[in-house]
Structure formats: C-alpha cells, structure tokens
Design a protein around this motif. Sequence first.
Motif, PDB file in Angstrom:
ATOM      1  N   ALA A  48       0.859  -1.184   0.000  1.00 58.19           N
ATOM      2  CA  ALA A  48       0.000   0.000   0.000  1.00 58.19           C
ATOM      3  C   ALA A  48       0.894   1.233   0.000  1.00 58.19           C
ATOM      4  N   ARG A  49       0.704   2.077  -1.007  1.00 61.23           N
ATOM      5  CA  ARG A  49       1.455   3.333  -1.083  1.00 61.23           C
ATOM      6  C   ARG A  49       0.566   4.427  -0.496  1.00 61.23           C
ATOM      7  N   VAL A  50       1.038   5.003   0.596  1.00 60.79           N
ATOM      8  CA  VAL A  50       0.250   5.963   1.362  1.00 60.79           C
ATOM      9  C   VAL A  50       0.844   7.352   1.150  1.00 60.79           C
ATOM     10  N   PHE A  51      -0.002   8.273   0.681  1.00 54.84           N
ATOM     11  CA  PHE A  51       0.432   9.646   0.442  1.00 54.84           C
ATOM     12  C   PHE A  51      -0.041  10.511   1.600  1.00 54.84           C
ATOM     13  N   LEU A  52       0.914  11.194   2.236  1.00 50.99           N
ATOM     14  CA  LEU A  52       0.635  11.969   3.433  1.00 50.99           C
ATOM     15  C   LEU A  52       0.819  13.455   3.184  1.00 50.99           C
ATOM     16  N   SER A  53       0.036  14.220   3.905  1.00 50.90           N
ATOM     17  CA  SER A  53       0.169  15.665   3.887  1.00 50.90           C
ATOM     18  C   SER A  53       0.351  16.119   5.332  1.00 50.90           C
ATOM     19  N   ALA A  63       9.603  14.900   8.652  1.00 53.74           N
ATOM     20  CA  ALA A  63       8.375  14.268   9.137  1.00 53.74           C
ATOM     21  C   ALA A  63       8.160  12.925   8.447  1.00 53.74           C
ATOM     22  N   LEU A  64       8.400  12.881   7.141  1.00 61.29           N
ATOM     23  CA  LEU A  64       8.247  11.629   6.399  1.00 61.29           C
ATOM     24  C   LEU A  64       9.229  10.572   6.894  1.00 61.29           C
ATOM     25  N   ASN A  65      10.458  10.965   7.155  1.00 60.10           N
ATOM     26  CA  ASN A  65      11.458  10.024   7.670  1.00 60.10           C
ATOM     27  C   ASN A  65      11.065   9.486   9.046  1.00 60.10           C
TER      28      ASN A  65
END
Length: 123
Positions: A48-53, A63-65
């Motif tokens: 599942a590829r989850v795109f975050l904002s 934050a992504l790391n």
Amino acid sequence: MESKRQQKFAGVIQQDLAAIFQREGMNLLPNTMITITKVRVTPDLAIARVFLSFFNNTNNQLALNTIKAHASEIRYKLGARIKDQVRIIPQLEFFVDDTSDYVERMDKIFDKISKEERQPDGE
C-alpha cells in the motif's frame, strides 16, 4: 487502472490509518497534523502506497522520515484493526503528497500573469 477490489481495500486502509494517525500522530510528530490524502494498492494487495500531507510543519522530509522509521509499528496497529477483513496486512510505503504545494505555486504564477499588462497583438 485500479480494480474495484483495490479501490475498496485502499479505502479501508485509508480510514483505519487516518484513525491511527489521529489517535497516535501526536506521539510521532508533536504539533503536526497528518492527513492521508491518497492510498494506492498493488493488484496483489501486498503493498500500500500511502500519500501523506503534513500541516503545521516546517520540514516535510524530516516528518516523512519519522513516519518511515515507525512504519512497522504503524503496520502492526493497522493489522490489529483490519485482521478480520484481510488475509495479509500490506507493506506500507509512505510518500509526501505535494499537491497542495503545487497548487499554491500555480496560483501564484496565474496571479502574476493576470496582474501583468496585456500586450496587444499587433503585426
């Protein structure tokens, strides 16, 4: 083109991850609101590829790391929520959704263009 099954599965993952981030997101990233903008699932439902904002955050990459560092913990919590609905819990891949930044940049360009004086088309 995603199948109905992929879309339905992605919706389930998106809802459950949203609940997890709403409840536990402050522990991972204090004073930052995490929004799941999109989930894409592979045809075999294994990834599942989850795109975050991220809102109220200055460094999206940091934050992504942080989220990626806690991916196994997040996957475990997701598994606890959806274990009765699926055979396997998908691997989670997180990405920053920069759509809002792109839209903001394009709006600035369009505003700049509209403020410039129009040159008459003369030959």
